[in-house]
Design an enzyme around this catalytic site. Structure first.
Site, PDB file in Angstrom:
ATOM      1  N   CYS A 117      -4.980   8.259   9.326  1.00 23.41           N
ATOM      2  CA  CYS A 117      -5.227   7.724  10.666  1.00 23.41           C
ATOM      3  C   CYS A 117      -4.770   8.722  11.740  1.00 23.41           C
ATOM      4  O   CYS A 117      -3.789   9.417  11.598  1.00 23.41           O
ATOM      5  CB  CYS A 117      -4.475   6.415  10.834  1.00 23.41           C
ATOM      6  SG  CYS A 117      -5.076   5.160   9.699  1.00 23.41           S
ATOM      7  N   LYS A 145       0.840  -1.210   0.000  1.00 18.49           N
ATOM      8  CA  LYS A 145       0.000   0.000   0.000  1.00 18.49           C
ATOM      9  C   LYS A 145       0.872   1.256   0.000  1.00 18.49           C
ATOM     10  O   LYS A 145       0.663   2.172  -0.781  1.00 18.49           O
ATOM     11  CB  LYS A 145      -0.888   0.026   1.232  1.00 18.49           C
ATOM     12  CG  LYS A 145      -1.523   1.389   1.506  1.00 18.49           C
ATOM     13  CD  LYS A 145      -2.351   1.465   2.761  1.00 18.49           C
ATOM     14  CE  LYS A 145      -1.629   1.851   3.983  1.00 18.49           C
ATOM     15  NZ  LYS A 145      -1.347   3.282   4.193  1.00 18.49           N
ATOM     16  N   ASN A 146       1.899   1.282   0.858  1.00 15.38           N
ATOM     17  CA  ASN A 146       2.661   2.516   1.035  1.00 15.38           C
ATOM     18  C   ASN A 146       3.623   2.795  -0.106  1.00 15.38           C
ATOM     19  O   ASN A 146       4.163   3.889  -0.201  1.00 15.38           O
ATOM     20  CB  ASN A 146       3.372   2.507   2.390  1.00 15.38           C
ATOM     21  CG  ASN A 146       2.355   2.634   3.519  1.00 15.38           C
ATOM     22  OD1 ASN A 146       1.211   3.041   3.298  1.00 15.38           O
ATOM     23  ND2 ASN A 146       2.749   2.253   4.720  1.00 15.38           N
ATOM     24  N   ARG A 193       0.458  15.021  12.738  1.00 13.66           N
ATOM     25  CA  ARG A 193       1.169  14.496  11.567  1.00 13.66           C
ATOM     26  C   ARG A 193       1.618  15.690  10.732  1.00 13.66           C
ATOM     27  O   ARG A 193       1.055  16.003   9.710  1.00 13.66           O
ATOM     28  CB  ARG A 193       0.281  13.510  10.808  1.00 13.66           C
ATOM     29  CG  ARG A 193      -0.075  12.290  11.652  1.00 13.66           C
ATOM     30  CD  ARG A 193      -0.795  11.216  10.888  1.00 13.66           C
ATOM     31  NE  ARG A 193       0.109  10.458  10.023  1.00 13.66           N
ATOM     32  CZ  ARG A 193      -0.281   9.351   9.359  1.00 13.66           C
ATOM     33  NH1 ARG A 193      -1.530   8.954   9.439  1.00 13.66           N
ATOM     34  NH2 ARG A 193       0.561   8.695   8.594  1.00 13.66           N
ATOM     35  N   ASP A 240       4.200   0.116  12.124  1.00 12.29           N
ATOM     36  CA  ASP A 240       2.953  -0.396  11.546  1.00 12.29           C
ATOM     37  C   ASP A 240       2.674  -1.840  11.945  1.00 12.29           C
ATOM     38  O   ASP A 240       1.594  -2.353  11.666  1.00 12.29           O
ATOM     39  CB  ASP A 240       2.971  -0.270  10.018  1.00 12.29           C
ATOM     40  CG  ASP A 240       3.007   1.187   9.589  1.00 12.29           C
ATOM     41  OD1 ASP A 240       3.336   1.451   8.422  1.00 12.29           O
ATOM     42  OD2 ASP A 240       2.738   2.063  10.431  1.00 12.29           O
ATOM     43  N   ARG A 279      -8.844   0.307   3.901  1.00 17.32           N
ATOM     44  CA  ARG A 279      -7.911   1.241   3.258  1.00 17.32           C
ATOM     45  C   ARG A 279      -6.592   0.567   2.929  1.00 17.32           C
ATOM     46  O   ARG A 279      -5.903   0.973   2.009  1.00 17.32           O
ATOM     47  CB  ARG A 279      -7.633   2.431   4.201  1.00 17.32           C
ATOM     48  CG  ARG A 279      -8.735   3.450   4.296  1.00 17.32           C
ATOM     49  CD  ARG A 279      -8.244   4.677   5.022  1.00 17.32           C
ATOM     50  NE  ARG A 279      -6.903   5.029   4.551  1.00 17.32           N
ATOM     51  CZ  ARG A 279      -5.969   5.546   5.337  1.00 17.32           C
ATOM     52  NH1 ARG A 279      -6.209   5.762   6.610  1.00 17.32           N
ATOM     53  NH2 ARG A 279      -4.774   5.849   4.856  1.00 17.32           N
TER      54      ARG A 279
HETATM   55  C1  EPZ Z   1       4.318   6.679   6.575  1.00 11.98           C
HETATM   56  O1  EPZ Z   1       3.620   7.764   7.159  1.00 11.98           O
HETATM   57  C2  EPZ Z   1       3.315   5.552   6.467  1.00 11.98           C
HETATM   58  N1  EPZ Z   1       2.206   5.987   5.622  1.00 11.98           N
HETATM   59  C3  EPZ Z   1       2.797   5.174   7.850  1.00 11.98           C
HETATM   60  O2  EPZ Z   1       2.009   4.014   7.677  1.00 11.98           O
HETATM   61  C4  EPZ Z   1       3.966   4.797   8.755  1.00 11.98           C
HETATM   62  O3  EPZ Z   1       3.492   4.586  10.065  1.00 11.98           O
HETATM   63  C5  EPZ Z   1       5.017   5.911   8.761  1.00 11.98           C
HETATM   64  O4  EPZ Z   1       5.406   6.242   7.414  1.00 11.98           O
HETATM   65  C6  EPZ Z   1       6.277   5.494   9.521  1.00 11.98           C
HETATM   66  O5  EPZ Z   1       6.833   4.346   8.923  1.00 11.98           O
HETATM   67  C7  EPZ Z   1       2.380   5.999   4.272  1.00 11.98           C
HETATM   68  O6  EPZ Z   1       3.442   5.633   3.772  1.00 11.98           O
HETATM   69  C8  EPZ Z   1       1.200   6.458   3.456  1.00 11.98           C
HETATM   70  P1  EPZ Z   1       6.661   9.797   8.586  1.00 11.98           P
HETATM   71  P2  EPZ Z   1       4.270   9.241   7.161  1.00 11.98           P
HETATM   72  O7  EPZ Z   1       6.702  11.066   7.832  1.00 11.98           O
HETATM   73  O8  EPZ Z   1       5.055   9.426   5.924  1.00 11.98           O
HETATM   74  C9  EPZ Z   1       7.388  13.044  11.964  1.00 11.98           C
HETATM   75  C10 EPZ Z   1       0.124   2.685   7.705  1.00 11.98           C
HETATM   76  O9  EPZ Z   1      -0.308   2.073   8.681  1.00 11.98           O
HETATM   77  N2  EPZ Z   1       7.306  14.029  10.869  1.00 11.98           N
HETATM   78  O10 EPZ Z   1       7.703   8.765   8.341  1.00 11.98           O
HETATM   79  O11 EPZ Z   1       3.184  10.202   7.489  1.00 11.98           O
HETATM   80  C11 EPZ Z   1       6.044  12.381  12.220  1.00 11.98           C
HETATM   81  O12 EPZ Z   1       5.258  13.163  13.094  1.00 11.98           O
HETATM   82  C12 EPZ Z   1       0.593   4.102   7.872  1.00 11.98           C
HETATM   83  O13 EPZ Z   1       0.293   2.196   6.551  1.00 11.98           O
HETATM   84  C13 EPZ Z   1       7.597  15.366  11.153  1.00 11.98           C
HETATM   85  O14 EPZ Z   1       7.895  15.728  12.288  1.00 11.98           O
HETATM   86  O15 EPZ Z   1       5.241   9.112   8.410  1.00 11.98           O
HETATM   87  C14 EPZ Z   1       6.446  11.061  12.831  1.00 11.98           C
HETATM   88  O16 EPZ Z   1       6.700  11.243  14.210  1.00 11.98           O
HETATM   89  C15 EPZ Z   1       0.204   4.690   9.224  1.00 11.98           C
HETATM   90  N3  EPZ Z   1       7.534  16.276  10.137  1.00 11.98           N
HETATM   91  C16 EPZ Z   1       7.761  10.735  12.141  1.00 11.98           C
HETATM   92  O17 EPZ Z   1       8.228  11.960  11.564  1.00 11.98           O
HETATM   93  C17 EPZ Z   1       7.216  15.919   8.849  1.00 11.98           C
HETATM   94  O18 EPZ Z   1       7.196  16.797   7.965  1.00 11.98           O
HETATM   95  C18 EPZ Z   1       7.650   9.716  11.020  1.00 11.98           C
HETATM   96  O19 EPZ Z   1       6.614  10.150  10.152  1.00 11.98           O
HETATM   97  C19 EPZ Z   1       6.935  14.563   8.583  1.00 11.98           C
HETATM   98  C20 EPZ Z   1       6.990  13.631   9.608  1.00 11.98           C
END
Ligand code: EPZ
Length: 419
Positions: free
Chosen positions: A117, A22-23, A122, A306, A398
């Site tokens: 979610c 999915k991702n 986020r 995840d 989803r």
């Molecule tokens: C991706 O989300 C995945 N979603 C999430 O999977 C997954 O949990 C996450 O990566 C971590 O592996 C998709 O790929 C669509 P991040 P993403 O940016 O990209 C902080 C699922 O279950 N951050 O890696 O939104 C953030 O708050 C979903 O499939 C900032 O501070 O996650 C978090 O603490 C749920 N500023 C950390 O980084 C930013 O600009 C990691 O978030 C971006 C992120």
């Protein structure tokens, strides 16, 4: 509304074939906007996020055909470069990849704030930082993100935090920029590597995806082609943990066993058998009560956040007391309250949860709070003694293709019922 009605307790046994990731898919679909041509994307998971993305792309002048549920043919020769529909982009998180793609193709992107979610704040500050490093102006307000650039020029980006989304968006915005871009402190998840492989298949010049530094030499144009999405590491891990939680014996096919190393190591520590039958097939067998372990979620190749909730189900009936520290998201333990309704003994203190293993779980009425929590509650219902109802299936649909059919083929008594 729909719900799952599950009658436990069942030890899952048999084979399951994993769908495309999915991702990866939710990044590759918008990335086709960077291509002036026709792309055929295969091994696409047939899930609601993909359906929404296909509808959004059509509003941007993209021609899409779907010869079969897991294949789309995307013609992006006539992209209209208008705003992405705000009401649709709020339905899920990955709509933010439209910013990097439209910025790269049109030098302008107006996208509704992403939804997704509820895992805590986020933010998208690192995405904005990456776009600005390439010469774009980014404004966030009135529920949307606007990014514009006279031209995009390669630059150096050092991400403050390891972010899958920001890493991928930085790649998307830089593949057609003038000159070379380097991105450091990047995410290394399999889906980050997959988007780079997809773009390189279409003529991009990206090096180092999956390592600490990614280097992109901008090219003039991307051409069409055919690409098959990488198998879903998280779906595979979900079924591996289902084998542990139900004391079952499952062969997981069409996965990439290397991507599962962090989980395989933990499952072995719990005393279950993990047998890598080949590079794309892995077997998990759990004949006795798992031992307790401690988990800390980390960016890949650490333990994936995840898979935190499916692991929580397995730890709920393990020996002794286990601990999970969730370091990625502020609020990803909502599912533990649901498991406690099923007889688990879980105590959450901030970003740490303590699981005091109980002999068994009991059926109850529970609700999913995110897609991975939803899958975890399905596993709990299969493992529990009695009948469980799982509500809020829209989260599960989803991210998991045909989840009830896959579990039923492994022996689960699970039905999707319309209320
Ligand atoms: C991706 O989300 C995945 N979603 C999430 O999977 C997954 O949990 C996450 O990566 C971590 O592996 C998709 O790929 C669509 P991040 P993403 O940016 O990209 C902080 C699922 O279950 N951050 O890696 O939104 C953030 O708050 C979903 O499939 C900032 O501070 O996650 C978090 O603490 C749920 N500023 C950390 O980084 C930013 O600009 C990691 O978030 C971006 C992120």
């Amino acid at each position: 509304m729909e719900k799952f009605v599950i009658n436990g307790k069942t030890r899952l046994k048999g084979e399951v074939s994993i769908s495309g990731a999915k991702n990866a898919a939710v990044a590759i679909l918008p990335a086709t906007l960077l291509v002036n041509g026709i792309c055929t994307i295969e091994n696409l998971p047939n899930i609601s996020d993909i359906n929404i993305y296909c509808d959004i792309l059509k509003t941007l002048g993209v021609k899409i055909s779907r010869p079969e549920p897991n294949t789309v043919i995307v013609d992006t020769r006539f992209v209209s470069c208008n705003d992405a529909p705000l009401e649709m982009t709020g339905k899920f998180r990955a709509s933010y990849y439209l910013i990097g793609s439209l910025l790269g193709r049109c030098h302008k992107a107006v996208v509704g704030m992403p939804g997704g979610c509820k895992l805590g704040a986020r933010p998208i500050d690192q995405h904005a930082k990456a776009f600005e490093a390439l010469g774009a102006t980014v404004e966030i307000g009135q529920g949307k993100i606007m990014a514009t650039a006279e031209k995009l020029v390669g630059g150096s980006i050092y991400l403050d935090t390891v972010s899958v989304g920001a890493t991928i968006n930085a790649i998307l915005a830089s593949v057609l920029a003038d000159g070379t871009t380097t991105i450091e402190n990047v995410a290394k998840e399999p889906h980050v590597v997959d988007i780079a492989n997809f773009l390189n298949t279409m003529g991009a010049d990206i090096h180092g995806a999956g390592t600490d530094i990614i280097k992109i030499n901008g090219v003039k144009e991307l051409h069409g082609g055919t690409y098959s999405i990488v198998p879903d590491q998280i779906e595979a891990g979900t079924f591996m943990l289902a084998a542990v939680a139900t004391r079952g014996d499952i062969i997981i096919k069409n996965c990439i066993t290397k991507h599962l190393d962090p989980l395989s190591a933990k499952i072995r520590e719990m005393g279950a058998i993990v047998e890598e039958i080949s590079g794309d097939t892995i077997r998990v067998c759990c004949n006795e009560r798992p031992k307790n372990v401690d988990i800390k979620t980390l960016p890949y190749p650490g333990f994936p956040t995840d898979l935190q909730s499916p692991m929580g189900v397995a730890l709920s009936t393990a020996e002794g007391t286990s601990m999970i520290a969730e370091t990625i998201w502020e609020s990803r333990f909502q599912y533990t309250a649901e498991l406690n309704r099923m007889g688990a003994k879980i105590n959450v203190q901030g970003k740490v949860a303590f699981f005091e293993g109980v002999d068994e779980l009991y059926g109850s009425i529970v609700s999913a709070s995110d897609l991975r929590a939803g899958a975890a509650l399905v596993i709990a219902g299969i493992a529990a003694n009695g009948t469980t109802e799982v509500h809020n299936l829209q989260y599960i649909d989803r991210g998991y293709e045909n989840i009830e059919e896959k579990f039923r083929a492994l022996g689960a008594d699970i039905k999707r019922v319309t209320e």
